[in-house]
Design a protein around this motif. Structure first.
Motif, PDB file in Angstrom:
ATOM      1  N   SER A 170      48.013  38.324  42.760  1.00 55.18           N
ATOM      2  CA  SER A 170      47.620  39.635  43.281  1.00 55.18           C
ATOM      3  C   SER A 170      48.721  40.659  43.027  1.00 55.18           C
ATOM      4  O   SER A 170      48.452  41.799  42.628  1.00 55.18           O
ATOM      5  N   PHE A 171      49.962  40.257  43.264  1.00 57.36           N
ATOM      6  CA  PHE A 171      51.087  41.164  43.040  1.00 57.36           C
ATOM      7  C   PHE A 171      51.189  41.542  41.566  1.00 57.36           C
ATOM      8  O   PHE A 171      51.383  42.720  41.221  1.00 57.36           O
ATOM      9  N   ALA A 172      51.049  40.550  40.684  1.00 57.16           N
ATOM     10  CA  ALA A 172      51.155  40.808  39.247  1.00 57.16           C
ATOM     11  C   ALA A 172      50.042  41.731  38.774  1.00 57.16           C
ATOM     12  O   ALA A 172      50.273  42.656  37.982  1.00 57.16           O
ATOM     13  N   ARG A 173      48.825  41.500  39.258  1.00 59.74           N
ATOM     14  CA  ARG A 173      47.695  42.359  38.867  1.00 59.74           C
ATOM     15  C   ARG A 173      47.873  43.764  39.424  1.00 59.74           C
ATOM     16  O   ARG A 173      47.563  44.754  38.745  1.00 59.74           O
ATOM     17  N   ALA A 174      48.385  43.856  40.640  1.00 62.52           N
ATOM     18  CA  ALA A 174      48.601  45.163  41.259  1.00 62.52           C
ATOM     19  C   ALA A 174      49.619  45.980  40.483  1.00 62.52           C
ATOM     20  O   ALA A 174      49.485  47.202  40.349  1.00 62.52           O
ATOM     21  N   LEU A 175      50.617  45.306  39.960  1.00 62.83           N
ATOM     22  CA  LEU A 175      51.681  45.994  39.223  1.00 62.83           C
ATOM     23  C   LEU A 175      51.155  46.674  37.967  1.00 62.83           C
ATOM     24  O   LEU A 175      51.668  47.712  37.551  1.00 62.83           O
ATOM     25  N   GLY A 176      50.122  46.100  37.370  1.00 62.45           N
ATOM     26  CA  GLY A 176      49.589  46.666  36.130  1.00 62.45           C
ATOM     27  C   GLY A 176      48.343  47.511  36.301  1.00 62.45           C
ATOM     28  O   GLY A 176      47.760  47.939  35.307  1.00 62.45           O
ATOM     29  N   GLU A 177      47.927  47.749  37.528  1.00 60.89           N
ATOM     30  CA  GLU A 177      46.698  48.510  37.759  1.00 60.89           C
ATOM     31  C   GLU A 177      46.856  49.979  37.326  1.00 60.89           C
ATOM     32  O   GLU A 177      47.843  50.629  37.647  1.00 60.89           O
ATOM     33  N   TYR A 178      45.858  50.464  36.602  1.00 60.60           N
ATOM     34  CA  TYR A 178      45.904  51.858  36.142  1.00 60.60           C
ATOM     35  C   TYR A 178      44.625  52.638  36.484  1.00 60.60           C
ATOM     36  O   TYR A 178      44.691  53.699  37.087  1.00 60.60           O
ATOM     37  N   GLY A 179      43.475  52.107  36.096  1.00 59.12           N
ATOM     38  CA  GLY A 179      42.239  52.885  36.152  1.00 59.12           C
ATOM     39  C   GLY A 179      41.903  53.442  37.509  1.00 59.12           C
ATOM     40  O   GLY A 179      41.774  54.670  37.686  1.00 59.12           O
ATOM     41  N   ALA A 180      41.759  52.572  38.510  1.00 59.38           N
ATOM     42  CA  ALA A 180      41.395  53.033  39.855  1.00 59.38           C
ATOM     43  C   ALA A 180      42.522  53.844  40.471  1.00 59.38           C
ATOM     44  O   ALA A 180      42.287  54.830  41.178  1.00 59.38           O
ATOM     45  N   THR A 181      43.768  53.442  40.187  1.00 64.10           N
ATOM     46  CA  THR A 181      44.925  54.156  40.734  1.00 64.10           C
ATOM     47  C   THR A 181      44.985  55.590  40.230  1.00 64.10           C
ATOM     48  O   THR A 181      45.234  56.529  40.995  1.00 64.10           O
ATOM     49  N   SER A 182      44.755  55.771  38.944  1.00 63.07           N
ATOM     50  CA  SER A 182      44.841  57.120  38.373  1.00 63.07           C
ATOM     51  C   SER A 182      43.764  58.029  38.928  1.00 63.07           C
ATOM     52  O   SER A 182      43.957  59.243  39.042  1.00 63.07           O
ATOM     53  N   VAL A 223      57.086  37.151  37.123  1.00 62.53           N
ATOM     54  CA  VAL A 223      56.055  36.771  38.099  1.00 62.53           C
ATOM     55  C   VAL A 223      55.277  35.551  37.616  1.00 62.53           C
ATOM     56  O   VAL A 223      55.010  34.616  38.386  1.00 62.53           O
ATOM     57  N   LEU A 224      54.911  35.530  36.345  1.00 63.70           N
ATOM     58  CA  LEU A 224      54.171  34.387  35.802  1.00 63.70           C
ATOM     59  C   LEU A 224      55.038  33.130  35.775  1.00 63.70           C
ATOM     60  O   LEU A 224      54.530  32.013  35.980  1.00 63.70           O
ATOM     61  N   PHE A 225      56.331  33.279  35.511  1.00 61.89           N
ATOM     62  CA  PHE A 225      57.240  32.137  35.566  1.00 61.89           C
ATOM     63  C   PHE A 225      57.270  31.552  36.975  1.00 61.89           C
ATOM     64  O   PHE A 225      57.239  30.326  37.156  1.00 61.89           O
ATOM     65  N   ILE A 226      57.314  32.419  37.967  1.00 62.73           N
ATOM     66  CA  ILE A 226      57.295  31.966  39.360  1.00 62.73           C
ATOM     67  C   ILE A 226      55.992  31.232  39.659  1.00 62.73           C
ATOM     68  O   ILE A 226      55.979  30.189  40.320  1.00 62.73           O
ATOM     69  N   LEU A 227      54.873  31.766  39.150  1.00 59.58           N
ATOM     70  CA  LEU A 227      53.575  31.130  39.370  1.00 59.58           C
ATOM     71  C   LEU A 227      53.542  29.737  38.755  1.00 59.58           C
ATOM     72  O   LEU A 227      53.060  28.781  39.379  1.00 59.58           O
ATOM     73  N   ARG A 241      49.137  25.732  51.023  1.00 55.85           N
ATOM     74  CA  ARG A 241      50.110  26.801  50.766  1.00 55.85           C
ATOM     75  C   ARG A 241      50.280  27.117  49.286  1.00 55.85           C
ATOM     76  O   ARG A 241      50.471  28.285  48.927  1.00 55.85           O
ATOM     77  N   GLN A 242      50.202  26.110  48.415  1.00 55.52           N
ATOM     78  CA  GLN A 242      50.429  26.400  47.000  1.00 55.52           C
ATOM     79  C   GLN A 242      49.333  27.287  46.420  1.00 55.52           C
ATOM     80  O   GLN A 242      49.613  28.216  45.665  1.00 55.52           O
ATOM     81  N   GLY A 243      48.098  27.005  46.781  1.00 56.45           N
ATOM     82  CA  GLY A 243      47.005  27.851  46.321  1.00 56.45           C
ATOM     83  C   GLY A 243      47.107  29.252  46.881  1.00 56.45           C
ATOM     84  O   GLY A 243      46.841  30.244  46.182  1.00 56.45           O
ATOM     85  N   ILE A 244      47.507  29.351  48.144  1.00 53.67           N
ATOM     86  CA  ILE A 244      47.632  30.660  48.781  1.00 53.67           C
ATOM     87  C   ILE A 244      48.781  31.457  48.163  1.00 53.67           C
ATOM     88  O   ILE A 244      48.648  32.655  47.873  1.00 53.67           O
ATOM     89  N   ILE A 245      49.918  30.804  47.950  1.00 56.50           N
ATOM     90  CA  ILE A 245      51.062  31.483  47.330  1.00 56.50           C
ATOM     91  C   ILE A 245      50.705  31.933  45.918  1.00 56.50           C
ATOM     92  O   ILE A 245      51.058  33.037  45.490  1.00 56.50           O
TER      93      ILE A 245
END
Length: 221
Positions: A151-163, A206-210, A141-145
């Motif tokens: 994934s959530f953190a990277r998704a939040l900063g996604e720009y190139g493909a999204t634009s 998010v990184l603090f949670i990680l 579970r720890q690796g999966i979480i």
């Protein structure tokens, strides 16, 4: 200050994280069992979005989902649904971009799993489904979480493909990343800086949670 970009970014990131949670776990579990050669080929294919420029990923998605392309034209002609330039179009792009993070993290967790536990469960008559969800997943579970959080953190900063696939329309498809670019481009540096600080604050949380998730694992090691 219009908070739509924040709301839109959060929902796109959350939905994408949920999607990659299931497909990432499934891919990691079954590919980990394959012969080394086949596993190596699939690893390259599934990890490519992580190393390709996001604009390249966005362009490839447009070749499939664009209104004049195979899948895009089918949905447009059959269901009158346009797969690009909608707020949810970004989910396609973000999911492809963050999938490698979830897949690699989950596969690493599964490869560290003690198969003796699964064998012991089978001798007790437990089904493979029960062993997977009640033994293997809790053990990993720890690796999966961690994969979901990354994934959530990277998704939040996604720009190139999204634009490229969702564009930028205020109140419709705008995200924090696309809003920052548009505000900078139009000379509104003050508001752009506010969004930058908001993005940094959320990413730091998010990184603090990680890090908090990984602490027990480091102690056991």
């Amino acid at each position: 200050m219009d908070l739509y970009p924040l709301y839109n970014s959060l929902r796109i990131s959350a939905i994408s994280a949920i999607v990659v949670f299931f497909i990432g776990i499934a891919a990691a579990y079954y590919i980990a069992k394959l012969p080394r050669f086949i596993k190596g080929i699939l690893d390259v294919i599934f990890t490519l979005p992580l190393v390709l420029p996001p604009t390249v990923v966005g362009y490839l998605l447009l070749l499939v989902l664009g209104p004049k392309r195979s899948v895009g034209s089918f949905f447009l002609d059959t269901f009158d649904v346009r797969l690009t330039m909608q707020w949810w179009s970004a989910i396609f792009a973000v999911t492809v971009i963050v999938f490698p993070l979830m897949y690699r993290t989950a596969r690493g967790a599964f490869e560290r799993f003690d198969e003796n536990l699964a064998d012991a469960g089978r001798t007790l008559g437990l089904s493979n489904s029960y062993i997977f969800w009640r033994i293997r997943i809790p053990y990993c579970r720890q690796g999966i979480i961690a994969g979901v959080v990354l994934s959530f953190a990277r998704a939040l900063g996604e720009y190139g493909a999204t634009s490229m696939i969702a564009g930028y329309t205020p109140g419709k498809t705008a995200t924090v990343s696309t809003a920052v670019y548009q505000l900078w481009r139009t000379g509104n540096d003050a508001l752009a800086l506010k969004w930058v600080l908001i993005n940094i604050a959320i990413s730091a949380v998010v990184l603090f949670i990680l890090n908090w998730i990984e602490k027990p694992q480091r102690r056991r090691s």
